[in-house]
Each structure stands twice: as C-alpha cells, then as structure tokens.
Design a protein around this motif. Structure first.
Motif, PDB file in Angstrom:
ATOM      1  N   SER A  49       0.861  -1.179   0.000  1.00  0.00           N
ATOM      2  CA  SER A  49       0.000   0.000   0.000  1.00  0.00           C
ATOM      3  C   SER A  49       0.897   1.228   0.000  1.00  0.00           C
ATOM      4  O   SER A  49       1.609   1.478   0.972  1.00  0.00           O
ATOM      5  CB  SER A  49      -0.892  -0.040   1.249  1.00  0.00           C
ATOM      6  OG  SER A  49      -1.654   1.125   1.362  1.00  0.00           O
ATOM      7  N   VAL A  50       0.866   1.969  -1.095  1.00  0.00           N
ATOM      8  CA  VAL A  50       1.759   3.113  -1.260  1.00  0.00           C
ATOM      9  C   VAL A  50       0.964   4.394  -1.044  1.00  0.00           C
ATOM     10  O   VAL A  50      -0.085   4.592  -1.663  1.00  0.00           O
ATOM     11  CB  VAL A  50       2.381   3.119  -2.669  1.00  0.00           C
ATOM     12  CG1 VAL A  50       3.456   4.204  -2.786  1.00  0.00           C
ATOM     13  CG2 VAL A  50       2.951   1.749  -3.023  1.00  0.00           C
ATOM     14  N   VAL A  51       1.459   5.243  -0.147  1.00  0.00           N
ATOM     15  CA  VAL A  51       0.764   6.492   0.190  1.00  0.00           C
ATOM     16  C   VAL A  51       1.733   7.673   0.145  1.00  0.00           C
ATOM     17  O   VAL A  51       2.912   7.517   0.431  1.00  0.00           O
ATOM     18  CB  VAL A  51       0.099   6.401   1.594  1.00  0.00           C
ATOM     19  CG1 VAL A  51      -0.949   5.294   1.623  1.00  0.00           C
ATOM     20  CG2 VAL A  51       1.108   6.186   2.701  1.00  0.00           C
ATOM     21  N   PRO A  52       1.232   8.859  -0.217  1.00  0.00           N
ATOM     22  CA  PRO A  52       2.101  10.040  -0.200  1.00  0.00           C
ATOM     23  C   PRO A  52       2.585  10.391   1.206  1.00  0.00           C
ATOM     24  O   PRO A  52       3.767  10.635   1.412  1.00  0.00           O
ATOM     25  CB  PRO A  52       1.226  11.151  -0.781  1.00  0.00           C
ATOM     26  CG  PRO A  52       0.224  10.427  -1.632  1.00  0.00           C
ATOM     27  CD  PRO A  52      -0.043   9.132  -0.906  1.00  0.00           C
ATOM     28  N   SER A  53       1.679  10.404   2.204  1.00  0.00           N
ATOM     29  CA  SER A  53       2.070  10.701   3.585  1.00  0.00           C
ATOM     30  C   SER A  53       1.003  10.192   4.542  1.00  0.00           C
ATOM     31  O   SER A  53      -0.181  10.476   4.361  1.00  0.00           O
ATOM     32  CB  SER A  53       2.254  12.208   3.794  1.00  0.00           C
ATOM     33  OG  SER A  53       2.534  12.466   5.158  1.00  0.00           O
ATOM     34  N   LEU A  54       1.435   9.483   5.572  1.00  0.00           N
ATOM     35  CA  LEU A  54       0.499   8.954   6.562  1.00  0.00           C
ATOM     36  C   LEU A  54      -0.260  10.056   7.289  1.00  0.00           C
ATOM     37  O   LEU A  54      -1.325   9.811   7.851  1.00  0.00           O
ATOM     38  CB  LEU A  54       1.247   8.097   7.583  1.00  0.00           C
ATOM     39  CG  LEU A  54       1.721   6.747   7.074  1.00  0.00           C
ATOM     40  CD1 LEU A  54       2.678   6.112   8.073  1.00  0.00           C
ATOM     41  CD2 LEU A  54       0.563   5.831   6.786  1.00  0.00           C
ATOM     42  N   ASP A  55       0.258  11.264   7.279  1.00  0.00           N
ATOM     43  CA  ASP A  55      -0.359  12.375   7.999  1.00  0.00           C
ATOM     44  C   ASP A  55      -1.481  13.065   7.225  1.00  0.00           C
ATOM     45  O   ASP A  55      -1.815  14.202   7.514  1.00  0.00           O
ATOM     46  CB  ASP A  55       0.707  13.411   8.395  1.00  0.00           C
ATOM     47  CG  ASP A  55       1.569  12.922   9.547  1.00  0.00           C
ATOM     48  OD1 ASP A  55       1.015  12.296  10.460  1.00  0.00           O
ATOM     49  OD2 ASP A  55       2.783  13.161   9.516  1.00  0.00           O
ATOM     50  N   THR A  56      -2.058  12.394   6.238  1.00  0.00           N
ATOM     51  CA  THR A  56      -3.191  12.955   5.508  1.00  0.00           C
ATOM     52  C   THR A  56      -4.387  12.013   5.646  1.00  0.00           C
ATOM     53  O   THR A  56      -4.220  10.813   5.890  1.00  0.00           O
ATOM     54  CB  THR A  56      -2.870  13.156   4.013  1.00  0.00           C
ATOM     55  OG1 THR A  56      -2.659  11.892   3.409  1.00  0.00           O
ATOM     56  CG2 THR A  56      -1.651  14.053   3.820  1.00  0.00           C
ATOM     57  N   ALA A  61      -6.760   6.651   6.113  1.00  0.00           N
ATOM     58  CA  ALA A  61      -7.867   5.725   5.857  1.00  0.00           C
ATOM     59  C   ALA A  61      -7.397   4.498   5.077  1.00  0.00           C
ATOM     60  O   ALA A  61      -7.802   3.360   5.376  1.00  0.00           O
ATOM     61  CB  ALA A  61      -8.982   6.440   5.094  1.00  0.00           C
ATOM     62  N   GLN A  62      -6.537   4.698   4.085  1.00  0.00           N
ATOM     63  CA  GLN A  62      -6.030   3.595   3.270  1.00  0.00           C
ATOM     64  C   GLN A  62      -5.227   2.620   4.130  1.00  0.00           C
ATOM     65  O   GLN A  62      -5.394   1.406   4.037  1.00  0.00           O
ATOM     66  CB  GLN A  62      -5.162   4.135   2.132  1.00  0.00           C
ATOM     67  CG  GLN A  62      -4.562   3.068   1.240  1.00  0.00           C
ATOM     68  CD  GLN A  62      -3.796   3.671   0.074  1.00  0.00           C
ATOM     69  OE1 GLN A  62      -4.090   4.769  -0.393  1.00  0.00           O
ATOM     70  NE2 GLN A  62      -2.796   2.944  -0.407  1.00  0.00           N
ATOM     71  N   THR A  63      -4.382   3.153   4.981  1.00  0.00           N
ATOM     72  CA  THR A  63      -3.546   2.310   5.834  1.00  0.00           C
ATOM     73  C   THR A  63      -4.404   1.519   6.814  1.00  0.00           C
ATOM     74  O   THR A  63      -4.213   0.307   6.995  1.00  0.00           O
ATOM     75  CB  THR A  63      -2.505   3.170   6.569  1.00  0.00           C
ATOM     76  OG1 THR A  63      -1.744   3.894   5.586  1.00  0.00           O
ATOM     77  CG2 THR A  63      -1.571   2.327   7.409  1.00  0.00           C
ATOM     78  N   ARG A  64      -5.363   2.174   7.418  1.00  0.00           N
ATOM     79  CA  ARG A  64      -6.268   1.482   8.350  1.00  0.00           C
ATOM     80  C   ARG A  64      -7.069   0.398   7.633  1.00  0.00           C
ATOM     81  O   ARG A  64      -7.182  -0.724   8.131  1.00  0.00           O
ATOM     82  CB  ARG A  64      -7.222   2.480   8.993  1.00  0.00           C
ATOM     83  CG  ARG A  64      -6.575   3.399  10.002  1.00  0.00           C
ATOM     84  CD  ARG A  64      -7.578   4.456  10.493  1.00  0.00           C
ATOM     85  NE  ARG A  64      -6.952   5.471  11.296  1.00  0.00           N
ATOM     86  CZ  ARG A  64      -6.740   5.367  12.605  1.00  0.00           C
ATOM     87  NH1 ARG A  64      -7.112   4.292  13.251  1.00  0.00           N
ATOM     88  NH2 ARG A  64      -6.155   6.351  13.259  1.00  0.00           N
ATOM     89  N   LYS A  65      -7.630   0.719   6.484  1.00  0.00           N
ATOM     90  CA  LYS A  65      -8.484  -0.224   5.737  1.00  0.00           C
ATOM     91  C   LYS A  65      -7.714  -1.490   5.383  1.00  0.00           C
ATOM     92  O   LYS A  65      -8.200  -2.597   5.637  1.00  0.00           O
ATOM     93  CB  LYS A  65      -9.015   0.459   4.476  1.00  0.00           C
ATOM     94  CG  LYS A  65      -9.802  -0.426   3.550  1.00  0.00           C
ATOM     95  CD  LYS A  65     -11.231  -0.536   3.962  1.00  0.00           C
ATOM     96  CE  LYS A  65     -12.039  -1.240   2.881  1.00  0.00           C
ATOM     97  NZ  LYS A  65     -13.388  -1.514   3.319  1.00  0.00           N
ATOM     98  N   ILE A  98      -2.283   1.554  15.878  1.00  0.00           N
ATOM     99  CA  ILE A  98      -2.055   0.426  14.966  1.00  0.00           C
ATOM    100  C   ILE A  98      -0.609  -0.020  15.148  1.00  0.00           C
ATOM    101  O   ILE A  98       0.267   0.292  14.351  1.00  0.00           O
ATOM    102  CB  ILE A  98      -2.335   0.813  13.502  1.00  0.00           C
ATOM    103  CG1 ILE A  98      -3.749   1.366  13.369  1.00  0.00           C
ATOM    104  CG2 ILE A  98      -2.161  -0.386  12.586  1.00  0.00           C
ATOM    105  CD1 ILE A  98      -4.098   1.843  11.978  1.00  0.00           C
ATOM    106  N   GLU A  99      -0.363  -0.722  16.228  1.00  0.00           N
ATOM    107  CA  GLU A  99       1.013  -1.103  16.587  1.00  0.00           C
ATOM    108  C   GLU A  99       1.604  -2.180  15.679  1.00  0.00           C
ATOM    109  O   GLU A  99       2.812  -2.288  15.549  1.00  0.00           O
ATOM    110  CB  GLU A  99       1.059  -1.559  18.046  1.00  0.00           C
ATOM    111  CG  GLU A  99       0.634  -0.480  19.029  1.00  0.00           C
ATOM    112  CD  GLU A  99       1.512   0.758  18.999  1.00  0.00           C
ATOM    113  OE1 GLU A  99       2.708   0.657  18.705  1.00  0.00           O
ATOM    114  OE2 GLU A  99       0.973   1.848  19.265  1.00  0.00           O
ATOM    115  N   ASN A 100       0.760  -3.014  15.066  1.00  0.00           N
ATOM    116  CA  ASN A 100       1.272  -4.122  14.261  1.00  0.00           C
ATOM    117  C   ASN A 100       1.424  -3.792  12.784  1.00  0.00           C
ATOM    118  O   ASN A 100       1.805  -4.653  11.995  1.00  0.00           O
ATOM    119  CB  ASN A 100       0.371  -5.348  14.432  1.00  0.00           C
ATOM    120  CG  ASN A 100       0.422  -5.877  15.853  1.00  0.00           C
ATOM    121  OD1 ASN A 100       1.458  -5.808  16.512  1.00  0.00           O
ATOM    122  ND2 ASN A 100      -0.693  -6.371  16.341  1.00  0.00           N
ATOM    123  N   ALA A 101       1.128  -2.562  12.395  1.00  0.00           N
ATOM    124  CA  ALA A 101       1.273  -2.175  10.990  1.00  0.00           C
ATOM    125  C   ALA A 101       2.754  -2.179  10.613  1.00  0.00           C
ATOM    126  O   ALA A 101       3.620  -1.815  11.411  1.00  0.00           O
ATOM    127  CB  ALA A 101       0.688  -0.792  10.757  1.00  0.00           C
TER     128      ALA A 101
END
Length: 165
Positions: A49-56, A61-65, A98-101
């Motif tokens: 899962s590639v994201v520009p920045s976790l702080d957006t 939402a993508q990371t959580r999903k 989300i400690e296990n991510a």
C-alpha cells in the motif's frame, strides 16, 4: 508510464511502471528502527500500500483499511510505504493505535519509488498505488491511482490478495 495528478496538477513519475504479471522488482527501504528492509524480508502474499504521507486523511484511511481487512487473511503481509521519515511513521502508528502495521520509509533514496514507478519528481513523495505480490514475487495486482488524493480500489486489491493466498 502511468499518468497521475496531485490536486489535479499533472506529475512526473520516476522509474518504470510495474504491471500485473511482472516479477516484482526488489528495493531497499527503512523500517521504524532504521534497519534496511527489502521485498525479500517479507514472505507470502504482500499487499504493498503506497501512500504520499500517513499524515493525511486519505492515506490514514487507506492504511487502516488494508490493515483491518487483511488481518483475517492467512499468509498476507500489508506493507505501507511512504516517503515519510521513519520517526513520523512510528509516531503515526502509535497515535493511530495500529502497533502491528508494517510501515516502511522510502525517504532515503526513493529506491522503492523508482523500482515501482511511483516516485513523484516534483514533490519527492510517492504516488498513491497498490500492488499485490504473490509468494513467488509475481505482481498479481497493480493500481496506480490517477489522482493522488483519491482512494484506491480496496476491493480489487483485497480480492487479488485472497486469490493469491
């Protein structure tokens, strides 16, 4: 090469586009403890899962999903990769509970971004994308999200991961 925009402005992607059926290229990124990680450090099916920045919001939402949905799948690892610093990724994981991510930073040299064709030249960020790599390192799903502020197709990526299990 994939064409993407960021807030409707055309962006230049560095590297080669990765397509379904390709062998996944290797890369070197940093874990939260600053250790180097490569594709081969993770076995089984990998949802990248590639994201520009976790702080957006969309990246959050993508990371959580993907982490929530993949928790019930056997032999599937979710790797969230961004150009955020490892320290920022670790802070985000703690704040999000989300400690296990598995968050990996491509900040140092954009090795992943260039290998998978998602490094945005103008911003030094990664374009939003999702790749599913099977246990034989074959790409079984590749999505370059055309507008970086939009969500990916979660269902298609999860379907590809389930079929690759």
């Amino acid at each position: 090469m994939a064409n993407i925009t960021f807030k409707e402005n055309p962006m230049t992607l560095l590297g080669e586009e990765v397509k379904k059926g390709d062998k996944a290229p290797n890369f070197t990124v940093l874990a939260n403890d600053l250790s180097e990680k490569t594709l081969n450090d993770y076995s089984g099916v990998r949802i990248i899962s590639v994201v520009p920045s976790l702080d957006t919001g969309v990246c959050d939402a993508q990371t959580r999903k993907f982490n929530e949905e993949a928790a019930g799948l056997n032999n599937v690892n979710v790797l969230t990769i961004s150009a955020d610093l490892p320290f920022a990724q670790k802070r985000w994981c703690g704040a999000a509970g989300i400690e296990n991510a598995i968050t990996l930073s491509d900040h140092r040299d954009l090795s992943f971004g260039k290998a998978f064709g998602v490094a945005i030249k103008e911003l030094r960020l990664l374009a939003r994308a999702v790749f599913v790599v099977d246990s034989k390192d074959e790409v079984v799903h590749a999505e370059y999200v055309s507008e970086a502020t939009n969500h990916p197709d979660y269902e298609e990526a999860l379907k590809a991961a389930k079929q690759a299990e």
